[in-house]
Design an enzyme around this catalytic site. Structure first.
Site, PDB file in Angstrom:
ATOM      1  N   ASP A  49       0.826  -1.220   0.000  1.00 30.41           N
ATOM      2  CA  ASP A  49       0.000   0.000   0.000  1.00 30.41           C
ATOM      3  C   ASP A  49       0.856   1.265   0.000  1.00 30.41           C
ATOM      4  O   ASP A  49       0.515   2.257  -0.654  1.00 30.41           O
ATOM      5  CB  ASP A  49      -0.927   0.025   1.229  1.00 30.41           C
ATOM      6  CG  ASP A  49      -2.191  -0.801   1.005  1.00 30.41           C
ATOM      7  OD1 ASP A  49      -2.242  -1.540   0.005  1.00 30.41           O
ATOM      8  OD2 ASP A  49      -3.117  -0.717   1.844  1.00 30.41           O
ATOM      9  N   ASN A  94      -4.691  -1.939  -4.513  1.00 33.59           N
ATOM     10  CA  ASN A  94      -5.967  -2.006  -3.785  1.00 33.59           C
ATOM     11  C   ASN A  94      -5.846  -1.162  -2.514  1.00 33.59           C
ATOM     12  O   ASN A  94      -6.390  -1.517  -1.470  1.00 33.59           O
ATOM     13  CB  ASN A  94      -6.299  -3.464  -3.464  1.00 33.59           C
ATOM     14  CG  ASN A  94      -7.724  -3.622  -2.961  1.00 33.59           C
ATOM     15  OD1 ASN A  94      -8.536  -2.692  -3.045  1.00 33.59           O
ATOM     16  ND2 ASN A  94      -8.033  -4.775  -2.412  1.00 33.59           N
ATOM     17  N   GLY A  96      -6.788   1.687  -0.414  1.00 38.75           N
ATOM     18  CA  GLY A  96      -7.791   2.728  -0.165  1.00 38.75           C
ATOM     19  C   GLY A  96      -7.150   4.020   0.300  1.00 38.75           C
ATOM     20  O   GLY A  96      -7.583   5.115  -0.084  1.00 38.75           O
ATOM     21  N   ARG A 124     -14.796  -1.442  -5.213  1.00 39.49           N
ATOM     22  CA  ARG A 124     -14.889  -0.712  -3.945  1.00 39.49           C
ATOM     23  C   ARG A 124     -15.411   0.706  -4.226  1.00 39.49           C
ATOM     24  O   ARG A 124     -14.785   1.465  -4.964  1.00 39.49           O
ATOM     25  CB  ARG A 124     -13.508  -0.666  -3.250  1.00 39.49           C
ATOM     26  CG  ARG A 124     -12.989  -2.060  -2.907  1.00 39.49           C
ATOM     27  CD  ARG A 124     -11.674  -2.012  -2.160  1.00 39.49           C
ATOM     28  NE  ARG A 124     -11.797  -1.378  -0.854  1.00 39.49           N
ATOM     29  CZ  ARG A 124     -10.760  -1.056  -0.082  1.00 39.49           C
ATOM     30  NH1 ARG A 124      -9.514  -1.317  -0.496  1.00 39.49           N
ATOM     31  NH2 ARG A 124     -10.951  -0.505   1.085  1.00 39.49           N
ATOM     32  N   SER A 170     -17.544   4.779   4.165  1.00 35.33           N
ATOM     33  CA  SER A 170     -16.117   4.834   4.473  1.00 35.33           C
ATOM     34  C   SER A 170     -15.750   6.224   4.975  1.00 35.33           C
ATOM     35  O   SER A 170     -16.192   7.231   4.411  1.00 35.33           O
ATOM     36  CB  SER A 170     -15.299   4.515   3.217  1.00 35.33           C
ATOM     37  OG  SER A 170     -13.931   4.786   3.440  1.00 35.33           O
ATOM     38  N   GLN A 172     -12.801   7.260   4.716  1.00 32.93           N
ATOM     39  CA  GLN A 172     -11.688   7.696   3.857  1.00 32.93           C
ATOM     40  C   GLN A 172     -12.108   8.825   2.902  1.00 32.93           C
ATOM     41  O   GLN A 172     -11.274   9.619   2.474  1.00 32.93           O
ATOM     42  CB  GLN A 172     -11.122   6.523   3.061  1.00 32.93           C
ATOM     43  CG  GLN A 172     -10.370   5.520   3.942  1.00 32.93           C
ATOM     44  CD  GLN A 172      -9.807   4.357   3.148  1.00 32.93           C
ATOM     45  OE1 GLN A 172      -9.908   4.311   1.924  1.00 32.93           O
ATOM     46  NE2 GLN A 172      -9.214   3.402   3.847  1.00 32.93           N
ATOM     47  N   ASP A 315     -10.955  -2.717  11.257  1.00 32.09           N
ATOM     48  CA  ASP A 315      -9.876  -3.623  10.829  1.00 32.09           C
ATOM     49  C   ASP A 315      -9.517  -4.603  11.945  1.00 32.09           C
ATOM     50  O   ASP A 315      -9.492  -5.826  11.741  1.00 32.09           O
ATOM     51  CB  ASP A 315      -8.623  -2.835  10.411  1.00 32.09           C
ATOM     52  CG  ASP A 315      -8.853  -1.984   9.158  1.00 32.09           C
ATOM     53  OD1 ASP A 315      -9.956  -2.069   8.578  1.00 32.09           O
ATOM     54  OD2 ASP A 315      -7.938  -1.241   8.768  1.00 32.09           O
ATOM     55  N   LYS A 342     -14.445  -3.882   1.644  1.00 32.20           N
ATOM     56  CA  LYS A 342     -12.991  -3.723   1.828  1.00 32.20           C
ATOM     57  C   LYS A 342     -12.252  -4.688   0.886  1.00 32.20           C
ATOM     58  O   LYS A 342     -12.699  -4.870  -0.238  1.00 32.20           O
ATOM     59  CB  LYS A 342     -12.675  -3.897   3.297  1.00 32.20           C
ATOM     60  CG  LYS A 342     -13.424  -2.793   4.093  1.00 32.20           C
ATOM     61  CD  LYS A 342     -12.848  -2.518   5.416  1.00 32.20           C
ATOM     62  CE  LYS A 342     -13.677  -1.506   6.154  1.00 32.20           C
ATOM     63  NZ  LYS A 342     -12.961  -0.267   6.405  1.00 32.20           N
ATOM     64  N   GLU A 343     -11.141  -5.287   1.313  1.00 34.62           N
ATOM     65  CA  GLU A 343     -10.323  -6.084   0.396  1.00 34.62           C
ATOM     66  C   GLU A 343     -11.116  -7.211  -0.257  1.00 34.62           C
ATOM     67  O   GLU A 343     -10.818  -7.669  -1.355  1.00 34.62           O
ATOM     68  CB  GLU A 343      -9.109  -6.647   1.134  1.00 34.62           C
ATOM     69  CG  GLU A 343      -7.969  -5.660   1.298  1.00 34.62           C
ATOM     70  CD  GLU A 343      -8.211  -4.571   2.327  1.00 34.62           C
ATOM     71  OE1 GLU A 343      -9.371  -4.264   2.661  1.00 34.62           O
ATOM     72  OE2 GLU A 343      -7.207  -3.990   2.789  1.00 34.62           O
ATOM     73  N   HIS A 387      -5.145  -9.502   3.160  1.00 30.51           N
ATOM     74  CA  HIS A 387      -4.101  -9.643   4.185  1.00 30.51           C
ATOM     75  C   HIS A 387      -4.660  -9.973   5.566  1.00 30.51           C
ATOM     76  O   HIS A 387      -4.105 -10.795   6.290  1.00 30.51           O
ATOM     77  CB  HIS A 387      -3.274  -8.347   4.233  1.00 30.51           C
ATOM     78  CG  HIS A 387      -4.078  -7.087   4.424  1.00 30.51           C
ATOM     79  ND1 HIS A 387      -3.667  -6.050   5.201  1.00 30.51           N
ATOM     80  CD2 HIS A 387      -5.303  -6.693   3.944  1.00 30.51           C
ATOM     81  CE1 HIS A 387      -4.573  -5.080   5.183  1.00 30.51           C
ATOM     82  NE2 HIS A 387      -5.565  -5.449   4.423  1.00 30.51           N
ATOM     83  N   ARG A 388      -5.791  -9.337   5.911  1.00 31.00           N
ATOM     84  CA  ARG A 388      -6.313  -9.567   7.279  1.00 31.00           C
ATOM     85  C   ARG A 388      -6.945 -10.948   7.440  1.00 31.00           C
ATOM     86  O   ARG A 388      -6.922 -11.511   8.531  1.00 31.00           O
ATOM     87  CB  ARG A 388      -7.296  -8.460   7.681  1.00 31.00           C
ATOM     88  CG  ARG A 388      -6.628  -7.108   7.713  1.00 31.00           C
ATOM     89  CD  ARG A 388      -7.304  -6.054   8.538  1.00 31.00           C
ATOM     90  NE  ARG A 388      -6.739  -4.771   8.177  1.00 31.00           N
ATOM     91  CZ  ARG A 388      -5.538  -4.317   8.576  1.00 31.00           C
ATOM     92  NH1 ARG A 388      -4.805  -5.037   9.403  1.00 31.00           N
ATOM     93  NH2 ARG A 388      -5.080  -3.151   8.163  1.00 31.00           N
ATOM     94  N   LYS A 413       0.241  -6.581   1.656  1.00 28.84           N
ATOM     95  CA  LYS A 413      -0.483  -5.290   1.556  1.00 28.84           C
ATOM     96  C   LYS A 413      -0.084  -4.365   2.705  1.00 28.84           C
ATOM     97  O   LYS A 413       0.084  -3.164   2.517  1.00 28.84           O
ATOM     98  CB  LYS A 413      -1.999  -5.520   1.554  1.00 28.84           C
ATOM     99  CG  LYS A 413      -2.803  -4.252   1.260  1.00 28.84           C
ATOM    100  CD  LYS A 413      -4.287  -4.549   1.103  1.00 28.84           C
ATOM    101  CE  LYS A 413      -5.066  -3.371   0.530  1.00 28.84           C
ATOM    102  NZ  LYS A 413      -5.370  -2.316   1.469  1.00 28.84           N
TER     103      LYS A 413
HETATM  104  O1  LIG Z   1      -8.306   6.103   6.858  1.00 27.21           O
HETATM  105  C1  LIG Z   1      -7.687   5.032   6.986  1.00 27.21           C
HETATM  106  O2  LIG Z   1      -6.451   4.988   7.096  1.00 27.21           O
HETATM  107  C2  LIG Z   1      -8.466   3.787   7.038  1.00 27.21           C
HETATM  108  C3  LIG Z   1      -9.820   3.823   7.329  1.00 27.21           C
HETATM  109  C4  LIG Z   1     -10.641   2.598   7.479  1.00 27.21           C
HETATM  110  O3  LIG Z   1     -11.467   2.504   6.344  1.00 27.21           O
HETATM  111  P1  LIG Z   1     -13.030   2.931   6.342  1.00 27.21           P
HETATM  112  O4  LIG Z   1     -13.135   4.343   6.745  1.00 27.21           O
HETATM  113  O5  LIG Z   1     -13.401   2.693   4.916  1.00 27.21           O
HETATM  114  O6  LIG Z   1     -13.740   2.012   7.301  1.00 27.21           O
HETATM  115  C5  LIG Z   1      -9.783   1.340   7.576  1.00 27.21           C
HETATM  116  O7  LIG Z   1     -10.581   0.197   7.392  1.00 27.21           O
HETATM  117  C6  LIG Z   1      -8.653   1.339   6.578  1.00 27.21           C
HETATM  118  O8  LIG Z   1      -7.876   0.176   6.682  1.00 27.21           O
HETATM  119  C7  LIG Z   1      -7.744   2.514   6.816  1.00 27.21           C
HETATM  120  C1  LIG Z   2      -9.561  -1.828   4.663  1.00 25.75           C
HETATM  121  C2  LIG Z   2      -8.235  -1.865   4.581  1.00 25.75           C
HETATM  122  O1  LIG Z   2      -7.493  -1.204   3.646  1.00 25.75           O
HETATM  123  P1  LIG Z   2      -7.732   0.072   2.717  1.00 25.75           P
HETATM  124  O2  LIG Z   2      -6.808   1.105   3.233  1.00 25.75           O
HETATM  125  O3  LIG Z   2      -7.389  -0.389   1.345  1.00 25.75           O
HETATM  126  O4  LIG Z   2      -9.172   0.492   2.849  1.00 25.75           O
HETATM  127  C3  LIG Z   2      -7.438  -2.677   5.541  1.00 25.75           C
HETATM  128  O5  LIG Z   2      -6.200  -2.497   5.588  1.00 25.75           O
HETATM  129  O6  LIG Z   2      -8.001  -3.504   6.282  1.00 25.75           O
END
Ligand SMILES: O=C(O)C1=C[C@@H](OP(=O)(O)O)[C@@H](O)[C@H](O)C1
Ligand SMILES: C=C(OP(=O)(O)O)C(=O)O
Length: 428
Positions: A49, A94, A96, A124, A170, A172, A315, A342-343, A387-388, A413
């Site tokens: 990542d 992949n 995010g 996604r 999400s 994010q 996570d 997610k993944e 990965h998880r 990842k």
């Molecule tokens: O902002 C981040 O670093 C993350 C937010 C989470 O995602 P979501 O907000 O989609 O739940 C988490 O699952 C991901 O691994 C990392």
């Molecule tokens: C959801 C995950 O990753 P991402 O940052 O790709 O969303 C994760 O690491 O569990």
């Protein structure tokens, strides 16, 4: 396909120095790239990542030097948005934490950009972020399916203003918007439309922005005010905390298999929400001790099932699902709908694989209930390029049967050396 056979283990004991946090590594890299000045980043995570973020930044004209072990990065900031005379295609795997923030950053940078990734990234959703950026005048189009990458972005400076964004799928998307808002020419008010999931990740975002000199007014996570026309300022040197999500596997192993295990790099002073994972182990019956930057767990020989809302730690919540195999009574994990985007569809994958080792599982739309089996059955665990899934199922080896992990290298990842570390603290 490569497989890894885990022989039954009885105990774990020892200390683990955690690799850097994925969430912090990718946030710090992006802000360092946008900031004025040179940033020395230490304890950077070396994983897929983060590599995707680094490769993208290089293509966007950011220069940096990585140390031989790739854990120290000295990066020259641009002092503002990206700008590219040539059209750029960025492959972001992949990740995010690369796709979402870079989409926002490129929407307000000069140039034409295409964001691509692995097939799963095209499943996604990203529509909520694109809808918000379009309210601000961004020019982004979907190259395949509406609402999903790949994306084409005609970047241009944006003026900010009032914008609303959905937070129920999400966090994010909100993180992405927050990180670029200071670079808009005018002030911005972001309103969160409805529920906000994974809230602690917003704290990571705001804290990282503050380290780069930008303050945000947080109106109880319902709206955020950000002044426009700002420049991020390099903090000079910044250390990435250890990854609290990666810590969860070792801490859970200690709760099941006696311990003690101490993880270094995250603790009570950590900004990562997943540092609170150990509270769930405590609720299940483990003994937990904290310092600012380590967490230690010791098993008490008695773990009980729990009924918990783990929306704040999606996570690390997966680790509770496999810990539940060794608890007395059922465990119910609630409010985790976004496991499905997610993944892999993690609710479905988790239910399928837990059943293979003998558990009785109820899979709800946004919850899972796990009844532990009398005895863990030997099984080959599919990991769905997640990965998880691979890391969580290492815990099933506390039964008396061999556990085969299919495609163990998918841990690359976020944690390429996971199975070596797990073996190092395990005892048959
Ligand atoms: O902002 C981040 O670093 C993350 C937010 C989470 O995602 P979501 O907000 O989609 O739940 C988490 O699952 C991901 O691994 C990392
Ligand atoms: C959801 C995950 O990753 P991402 O940052 O790709 O969303 C994760 O690491 O569990």
């Amino acid at each position: 396909m490569e497989t890894l056979t885990l022989k039954p283990i009885r105990t774990v004991k020892g200390e683990v120095t955690l690799p850097g946090s994925k969430s912090l590594s990718n946030r710090i890299l992006l802000l360092a790239a946008l900031a004025k000045g040179e940033t020395t980043i230490t304890n950077l995570l070396d994983s897929d990542d983060v590599r995707h973020m680094l490769t993208a930044l290089q293509a966007l004209g950011v220069s940096y030097q990585l140390s031989g072990d790739k854990r120290t990065c000295v990066l020259k900031g641009l002092g503002g948005a990206f700008s590219s005379a040539e059209a750029q295609t960025l492959f972001l795997g992949n990740a995010g934490t690369a796709v979402r923030p870079l989409t926002a950053a490129l929407a307000m940078s000069e140039g034409t950009f295409t964001i691509t990734g692995e097939p799963r990234m095209y499943e996604r959703p990203i529509g909520d972020l694109i809808d918000a950026l379009r309210q601000l005048g961004a020019d982004i189009s979907y190259k395949q399916d509406e609402g999903f990458p790949p994306l084409e972005i005609q970047g241009k400076p944006l003026a900010g203003g009032e914008v609303s964004i959905k937070g129920n799928i999400s966090s994010q998307y909100l993180t992405a918007l927050l990180m670029v808002a200071p670079l808009f020419s005018g002030d911005t008010r972001i309103r969160v439309d409805g529920e906000l999931v994974s809230k602690p990740y917003i704290d990571i975002t705001l804290d990282t922005m503050a380290k780069f000199g930008v303050a945000v007014t947080n109106n109880q996570y319902q709206s955020f005010d950000i002044k426009g026309g700002q420049t991020y300022l390099s903090p000079g040197e910044i250390m990435v905390e250890g990854d609290a999500s990666s810590a969860s596997y070792f801490l859970a192993a200690a709760a099941i298999g006696k311990g003690p295990v101490r993880v270094h790099g995250t603790g009570s002073a950590s900004i990562q929400g997943d540092a609170r994972f150990a509270e769930v182990l405590e609720q299940m019956g483990a003994k937990v001790t904290y310092s600012d930057m380590w967490i230690e767990v010791e098993g008490t020989g008695k773990l009980s099932g729990v009924d918990v809302d783990l929306n704040h730690i999606p996570d690390a919540a997966m680790t509770i699902a496999t810990t539940a195999l060794f608890a007395k009574g059922p465990t119910r994990i609630r409010n985790i709908y976004n496991w499905r985007v997610k993944e892999t569809d993690r609710l479905s994958a988790m239910a399928t694989e837990l059943r293979k080792v003998g558990a009785t599982v109820e899979e709800g739309d946004d919850y899972i209930v796990i009844e532990p089996p009398a005895e863990i059955r030997s099984a080959a665990i599919d990991t769905y390029n997640d990965h998880r899934m691979a890391m969580c199922f290492s815990l099933a080896s506390f039964g008396a049967a061999d556990i085969v992990i299919n495609d163990p290298k998918c841990t690359s990842k976020t944690f390429p050396t996971y199975f070596d570390e797990f073996a190092r603290i395990s005892k048959a």
